[in-house]
Scaffold this active site. Structure first.
Site, mmCIF file in Angstrom:
data_model
loop_
_atom_site.group_PDB
_atom_site.id
_atom_site.type_symbol
_atom_site.label_atom_id
_atom_site.label_comp_id
_atom_site.label_asym_id
_atom_site.label_seq_id
_atom_site.Cartn_x
_atom_site.Cartn_y
_atom_site.Cartn_z
ATOM 1 N N ASN A 61 -10.498 -2.491 -6.743
ATOM 2 C CA ASN A 61 -9.666 -1.714 -7.615
ATOM 3 C C ASN A 61 -10.291 -1.246 -8.941
ATOM 4 O OD1 ASN A 61 -6.320 -2.650 -6.093
ATOM 5 N ND2 ASN A 61 -7.603 -1.051 -5.675
ATOM 6 N N ASP A 87 0.756 -1.274 -0.164
ATOM 7 C CA ASP A 87 0.080 0.086 0.149
ATOM 8 C C ASP A 87 0.917 1.437 -0.004
ATOM 9 O OD1 ASP A 87 -2.573 1.355 0.085
ATOM 10 O OD2 ASP A 87 -2.851 1.467 2.181
HETATM 11 C C1 FPP Z 1 -1.440 0.220 -3.601
HETATM 12 O O1 FPP Z 1 -1.052 1.534 -3.733
HETATM 13 C C2 FPP Z 1 -0.848 -0.567 -4.665
HETATM 14 C C3 FPP Z 1 -1.713 -1.231 -5.560
HETATM 15 C C4 FPP Z 1 -3.019 -1.104 -5.779
HETATM 16 C C5 FPP Z 1 -1.318 -1.767 -6.822
HETATM 17 C C6 FPP Z 1 0.273 -2.687 -6.422
HETATM 18 C C7 FPP Z 1 0.833 -2.810 -7.673
HETATM 19 C C8 FPP Z 1 1.999 -2.975 -7.962
HETATM 20 C C9 FPP Z 1 3.250 -2.787 -7.171
HETATM 21 C C10 FPP Z 1 2.578 -2.914 -9.376
HETATM 22 C C11 FPP Z 1 2.437 -4.179 -10.245
HETATM 23 C C12 FPP Z 1 2.267 -5.359 -9.723
HETATM 24 C C13 FPP Z 1 3.141 -6.365 -9.992
HETATM 25 C C14 FPP Z 1 2.926 -7.566 -9.299
HETATM 26 C C15 FPP Z 1 3.884 -6.539 -11.100
HETATM 27 P P1 FPP Z 1 -2.127 2.665 -3.878
HETATM 28 O O2 FPP Z 1 -2.231 2.867 -5.149
HETATM 29 O O3 FPP Z 1 -3.439 2.165 -3.242
HETATM 30 O O4 FPP Z 1 -1.597 3.585 -2.793
HETATM 31 P P2 FPP Z 1 -2.413 4.788 -2.030
HETATM 32 O O5 FPP Z 1 -3.138 4.044 -0.895
HETATM 33 O O6 FPP Z 1 -1.319 5.651 -1.580
HETATM 34 O O7 FPP Z 1 -3.307 5.502 -3.018
#
Ligand code: FPP
Length: 245
Positions: A69, A21
């Site tokens: 998401n 996160d």
């Molecule tokens: C959370 O940060 C992250 C995600 C929803 C996506 C995770 C994806 C990756 C790390 C990249 C792709 C994955 C792979 C396995 C290649 P957020 O966007 O919810 O952050 P925030 O809470 O600050 O908005």
């Protein structure tokens, strides 16, 4: 000194699950677009995987994309899917060199067809690898997983293949998407948020929880090793008293 040296190899967690996160907030702090955070999040995924390989952790499960998401802006969803495909293309060599087997949980049928294809190809190509199983939770909802298991069991009862009285913990677990994985010993969440967010609700019944105060793109192998050391300093009682252990 690295936290790796402080890890007790006899008490290793078998399975580590991570809620990655904070990509969006990390990017925003830097005055960049959210996608920049996800791109850097991929580097942290590599750190986590390399860390698990180094520390001899057999199962790593990453919450890469939740069922919720899909409600994000279309452009961000597309960028995440694209990132998944390019990362799989890039990382297949690392998977093979390190004995990493890829696995997925979630409703993959909702993913764009090129992502489904790349996932299937990578799963097939790595299926003989035994050092570490990397499970990506994609389009994943733990409640949906539990509902699916309940439906499946109800169907078997209706068809006379199963008695309702025979449904127990083990049988329920065997009907989840994670049927081939042990329950996580350790669950890590980055970004300082203290939530589970519909991730592995059944499976984390006895997991140790570790909440880190840094955003996912900043996560390093050392953070993983330190979390393992913290985990090893806790006493897991599974409902028993200390004296009974
Ligand atoms: C959370 O940060 C992250 C995600 C929803 C996506 C995770 C994806 C990756 C790390 C990249 C792709 C994955 C792979 C396995 C290649 P957020 O966007 O919810 O952050 P925030 O809470 O600050 O908005």
């Amino acid at each position: 000194m690295s936290f790796l040296d402080q890890i007790d190899n006899i008490k290793l967690p078998q399975h580590i699950a991570i809620i990655m996160d904070g990509n969006g907030r990390w990017a925003k702090q830097k005055g960049k677009l959210r996608v920049f955070g996800h791109q850097n999040g991929v580097k942290a995924v590599r750190e986590a995987l390399e860390g698990c390989v180094k520390a001899n952790i057999k199962f790593l499960t990453l919450y890469a994309f939740s069922a919720e998401n899909w409600n994000r802006p279309k452009l961000e969803v597309m960028a995440l899917m694209e990132l998944l495909v390019t990362s799989l293309k890039k990382e297949i060599k690392t998977f093979q060199e390190n004995g990493v087997r890829l696995n997925v949980i979630g409703d993959i049928s909702k993913l764009p067809s090129n992502a489904q294809k790349k996932l299937q190809e990578t799963i097939e190509a790595t299926k003989e690898n035994t050092h570490c199983t990397l499970t990506l939770a994609l389009s994943y909802s733990s409640r949906q997983e539990i509902v699916d298991a309940a439906r499946n069991l109800a169907k078997q009862v209706k068809e006379g293949k199963l008695q309702a009285e025979d449904i127990n913990d083990a049988l329920f677990s065997a009907n989840l998407y994670t049927q081939n994985l042990p329950d996580p010993d350790l669950l890590i969440r980055t970004s300082g948020e203290l939530r589970i967010s519909n991730f592995l609700l059944w499976q984390i019944a006895y997991s140790e929880l570790c909440f880190l105060d840094k955003m996912w793109p900043e996560f390093t192998k050392e953070d993983l090793f330190k979390s393992i050391v913290d985990y090893q300093q806790r006493e897991r009682r599974f409902g028993k008293t200390s004296e009974q252990l």
